[in-house]
Design an enzyme around this catalytic site. Structure first.
Site, PDB file in Angstrom:
ATOM      1  N   GLU A   1       4.204  -3.937  -7.977  1.00 42.46           N
ATOM      2  CA  GLU A   1       3.132  -4.846  -8.400  1.00 42.46           C
ATOM      3  C   GLU A   1       3.527  -6.304  -8.191  1.00 42.46           C
ATOM      4  O   GLU A   1       2.674  -7.142  -7.863  1.00 42.46           O
ATOM      5  CB  GLU A   1       2.788  -4.597  -9.877  1.00 42.46           C
ATOM      6  CG  GLU A   1       2.314  -3.185 -10.189  1.00 42.46           C
ATOM      7  CD  GLU A   1       1.102  -2.773  -9.364  1.00 42.46           C
ATOM      8  OE1 GLU A   1       0.274  -3.659  -9.053  1.00 42.46           O
ATOM      9  OE2 GLU A   1       1.001  -1.581  -9.024  1.00 42.46           O
TER      10      GLU A   1
ATOM     11  N   ASP B   1       5.011  -2.050  -1.073  1.00 50.44           N
ATOM     12  CA  ASP B   1       6.112  -1.072  -0.984  1.00 50.44           C
ATOM     13  C   ASP B   1       7.304  -1.677  -0.247  1.00 50.44           C
ATOM     14  O   ASP B   1       8.466  -1.449  -0.623  1.00 50.44           O
ATOM     15  CB  ASP B   1       5.639   0.190  -0.263  1.00 50.44           C
ATOM     16  CG  ASP B   1       4.814   1.097  -1.159  1.00 50.44           C
ATOM     17  OD1 ASP B   1       4.710   0.808  -2.366  1.00 50.44           O
ATOM     18  OD2 ASP B   1       4.255   2.086  -0.653  1.00 50.44           O
TER      19      ASP B   1
END
EC number: 3.4.24.84
Length: 455
Positions: A309, A393
């Site tokens: 996040e 990611d």
């Protein structure tokens, strides 16, 4: 004189043919995508190698059966929708329903806003009846074929349908009245005011979301200090300079879905972690339901999710997504106004010259005329959202949380089992996130690049 009055006059029959072609191409393409997914599902008999230690074969088999049932039902839905929609356009369904609504109120009023309310009521009933072939096909054939026993008797579905028609009027009637009233009040360029209203509303939503929407899910509190989870999350937040007083936990009430997300900007930015993401919801085993025991992530795995996040924050995905959505809606409203004011569009679906009901205009423009643009825009935005996920990611991988994130993804998937194998074209057309197999493969790809860089 309106700007479209200077255009060459198009025969309404040609416009009708174009609308029918739009419907035909759209539904057939969706059927092709769904069939591709069905074939992938049929051929995926064994558990994928990456998940063999996670998914028991019997659970995978149940998920596969459910996916086969879902795809076959979707195929039937698209086919029925294609046939009925073409009949609606060719046979003049919307003028017929509008005339019926006007006849219902002809002794009382001829004002458009009141006719609109009756029109919406009749249309809601029709939509429920329209769904009957799909429901019958599902309950009488598919559930027997795939061994899924029906949950409710047929008469209960009838009661649910009647209740849904009545309850939906509480939302649909005021909304329809508001649309007609605002268009009549604002005038020709109402669609630009709609865009401005939406733009301001979404900006205000960033301010009020924690105080209006989140309480419906649960109680939101700042991540408590002094806990092991706080220390793990603080370790990763300190590296990138994200303030810990902007990391929140939602104490959910009934939600079972595990999630964490970032949103906002400046002093309003925040990372929100659902307590369902924590191991045993962050409680002792005797404080939760038996089926919740063992679900959730370890503190290190939660830190890996938080790192993902933080990648959204560092890359400015919230700003980018907000700007893209506002540009998209501006283009949508511009095209909407272009088609909404075109008399040929109303004549194409069967209305007499000069008859242009506002609510019908909204339906035929959004449902038919804008389909090519909305489809293209949706595909591009889904591609961009998946690109954001890969970028986040990659950020977590650079931060050294690749293993933790990978384990977290697998554990979340294991807690909320679904069929993991998707046709690439189908997934790109429908999914906001890469599939679990795609994300694991991407992490392995990043590992390979890192190894080559070190060697």
């Amino acid at each position: 004189m309106a700007f479209y009055d200077t255009w060459p006059k198009v025969d309404p029959v040609i416009v009708l043919v174009v609308l029918c072609l739009i419907v035909l191409v759209d539904r057939i393409w969706e059927m092709i995508l769904t069939k591709r997914q069905q074939l992938v599902c049929l051929n995926s008999i064994m558990v994928p190698e990456e998940l063999r230690g996670i998914i028991p074969p019997e659970i995978y088999h149940r998920a596969r059966i459910y996916e086969l049932h879902k795809t076959e039902l979707q195929l039937w839905k698209y086919l029925i929708d294609l046939i009925i929609t073409l009949c609606e356009l060719i046979l003049g369904f919307y003028p017929f329903l509008w005339k019926l609504s006007a006849m219902t109120l002809q002794k009382f009023t001829s004002q458009e806003i009141w006719i609109t309310l009756i029109f919406v009521f009749y249309l809601t009933i029709y939509i429920c009846i329209r769904f009957l072939p799909v429901l019958i096909y599902d309950k009488c054939l598919l559930e027997l074929r795939y061994g899924m026993s029906g949950k409710f008797p047929w008469y209960l579905y009838c009661c649910i349908g009647a209740l849904s028609v009545l309850l939906s009027q509480l939302v649909l009637l005021p909304l329809a009245a508001a649309i007609v009233f605002s268009v009549q009040l604002i005038g020709y360029y109402f669609f630009l005011w709609f865009w401005l209203f939406w733009a301001v509303f979404t900006l205000l939503l960033v301010f009020f979301l924690p105080y209006c929407c989140i309480p419906c899910i649960g109680r939101q509190v700042v991540l408590p200090e002094g806990t092991a989870l706080y220390m793990e999350v603080k370790r990763v937040c300190d590296v990138v300079g994200f303030p810990m007083n902007r990391v929140f936990i939602i104490k959910t009430r009934t939600m079972q879905y595990s999630n964490a997300y970032f949103y906002g900007s400046c002093c309003l930015k925040r990372i929100v972690i659902f307590d369902t993401l924590l191991l045993n919801k962050g409680k002792e085993a005797n404080e939760i339901h038996p089926y919740e025991v063992g679900r959730g992530l370890t503190n290190m795995q939660v830190a890996g999710v938080v790192c993902h996040e933080l990648g959204h924050w560092k890359h400015g995905h919230f700003y980018k997504a907000t700007i893209i959505m506002k540009i998209h809606f501006f283009l949508t409203m511009g095209l909407f106004g272009l088609f909404f004011h075109s008399p040929q569009l109303y004549m194409a679906v069967g209305f007499a010259p000069g008859v242009m009901p506002i609510i019908v205009g909204f339906i035929i423009v959004l449902r038919f005329a804008l389909t090519p643009y909305l489809t293209l825009a949706n595909v591009l935005m889904l591609w961009n959202l998946r690109r954001f996920e890969y970028a986040a990611d990659k950020f977590a991988h650079r931060m050294g949380y690749s293993i933790q994130l990978r384990m977290a993804l697998v554990k979340i998937y294991a807690d909320h089992m679904s069929f993991p194998v998707y046709d690439q074209c189908y997934a790109r057309w429908h999914h906001t996130h890469p599939t679990i197999l795609e994300r694991l493969a991407y992490q392995q790809k990043l590992d390979g690049r890192a190894m080559n860089a070190w060697s």
